[in-house]
Design an enzyme around this catalytic site. Structure first.
Site: not given
Ligand SMILES: *Cc1c(COP(=O)(O)O)cnc(C)c1O
Length: 395
Positions: A88, A110, A377
């Site tokens: 991310k 968010e 990931s």
């Protein structure tokens, strides 16, 4: 008023189903992103940060004992080794730089599981940007360590008490803030979802995963992988690794969704396997919904896959059959979490464990010269307490 745009679509999917007041901001964002990506100085700043702050390129690891178990050589693309422990950060850093380029020093986001909130808070701390994170009250209780991490890095975490007090309501609150403060504020969306240009922009910022992995495979193995496998929540790590291989028809692209307690129950997050096209978070895409078209809450053992929608480009790849989408259950993912830990000394995120679980089910199906590229990931450190609690319950 809600107006669908004709641009920014993947086939029929995507678009901009947002309040009219946001259209100029989305236009500005699209222009700024395209200009930034064509500006060598911006690209250098970004890639230098990916190298010196995030730690890229992430390694490609062979996985001899796991490969022996599956019956095909599997290579691990190690996004778990990035700063903050997942993919991310690639996106958060890129969008924070873009915000500064647009003269915006107030960032909103968010978060559901808190992982995107942490990546955003990290980027904002690095650049001294104001950071506001909306989070459902229930999610704040469930993910209190991530709330602490965000606050430690200087972010303001605002509890959302409306509706189900989870991600859906936090998203509505973030959009409301953006509408009000759009002149000073950039909204960092954490996956390949949302109105155009977000799905393309987040994909392009994550596409470094696939570009590196493609080169590393050619270097190491001397050929492209037979299949690229990644877990799919919103779909950003999957699009990030798929993108470099989309034009190689011989490479199978496999996205693994969360089947939760089973696809036959209503407790799963398999938007592509079991959903229908609908509008969520400003875009048309596959979506879990009931017979009345109301969004059906998702379920997954892994907080990062617990989302009722999916990025519009995945819906396009699904309908055109360029990519295959499969689903594995909570129990299968939990087993895979242990298997990779035991066989390779790599504790994967529970999200990633879904992709690993699918591979464990493919024993005996691979050609003798096949190879597989798996996107790890994220790392599982964030999940060990949860897994331990579940194991002691079942003992
Ligand atoms: C957030 C997250 C995911 C799911 O998000 P995508 O946008 O589908 O990639 C997967 N793995 C990890 C480790 C995550 O933190």
């Amino acid at each position: 008023m809600i107006i669908p745009e004709s641009s920014g679509r993947f086939g029929a999917f995507g678009g901009r189903y947002v309040p009219e007041t946001l259209i100029p901001a989305l236009d500005e964002l699209e222009r700024a992103f395209d200009e930034a990506m064509a500006d060598a100085a911006f690209v250098k700043t970004y890639t230098d940060l990916l190298r010196d702050y995030v730690g890229r390129p992430s390694p490609l690891s062979d996985a001899p004992r796991f490969s022996e178990r599956v019956g095909v050589p599997v290579y691990l693309k190690r996004e778990d080794l990035n700063h903050t422990g997942a993919h991310k950060i690639n996106n958060a850093i890129g969008q924070a730089l873009l915000a500064m380029r647009m003269g915006k020093r107030r960032i909103i986001a968010e978060t559901g599981a808190g992982q995107h909130g942490v990546a955003t808070a990290t980027a904002c701390a690095r650049f001294g940007l104001e950071c506001i994170v909306y989070m459902g009250e229930i999610d704040m209780e469930r993910q209190e360590l991530n709330v602490f991490r965000m606050r430690l890095m200087g972010a303001t975490v605002i509890p959302v008490r409306a509706g189900t007090r989870t991600l859906k309501d936090a998203t509505s609150e973030a959009i409301r803030d953006w509408v009000t403060n759009v002149d000073t504020t950039h909204y960092i969306i954490g996956s390949v979802v949302g109105p155009a240009p977000y799905p393309r922009m987040v994909r392009d910022l994550q596409s470094v995963i696939g570009r590196e992995a493609r080169e590393q495979m050619l270097d190491r193995v001397g050929k492209l992988p037979s299949a690229v496998v990644a877990c799919v929540g919103g779909g950003s790590n999957a699009m990030g690794i798929f993108h470099a291989f989309v034009n190689d028809p011989a490479v199978r692209l496999i996205g693994v969704e969360a089947a939760g307690e089973g696809l036959m129950t209503d407790r799963h997050s398999a938007s592509l396997s079991r959903g229908r096209p609908g509008v969520l978070h400003g875009a048309l895409s596959y979506l879990l919904q009931d017979v009345n078209g109301q969004v059906h809450p998702a379920h997954s053992i892994s907080a990062g896959l617990d989302y009722p929608g999916v990025g519009p480009e995945h819906s396009f790849l699904h309908d055109t059959k360029r990519a295959e989408y499969v689903a594995v259950t909570d129990a299968e993912a939990l087993e895979a979490f242990s298997v990779l830990s035991r066989l390779e000394g790599v504790i994967p995120a529970l999200e990633t464990s879904h992709a690993i679980a699918w591979l464990l089910g493919t024993v005996g199906t691979w050609a003798s010269d096949a190879t597989v590229l798996l996107c790890v990931s994220g790392r599982g450190d964030k999940d060990v307490a949860q897994v331990r609690a579940m194991q002691s319950q079942s003992n």
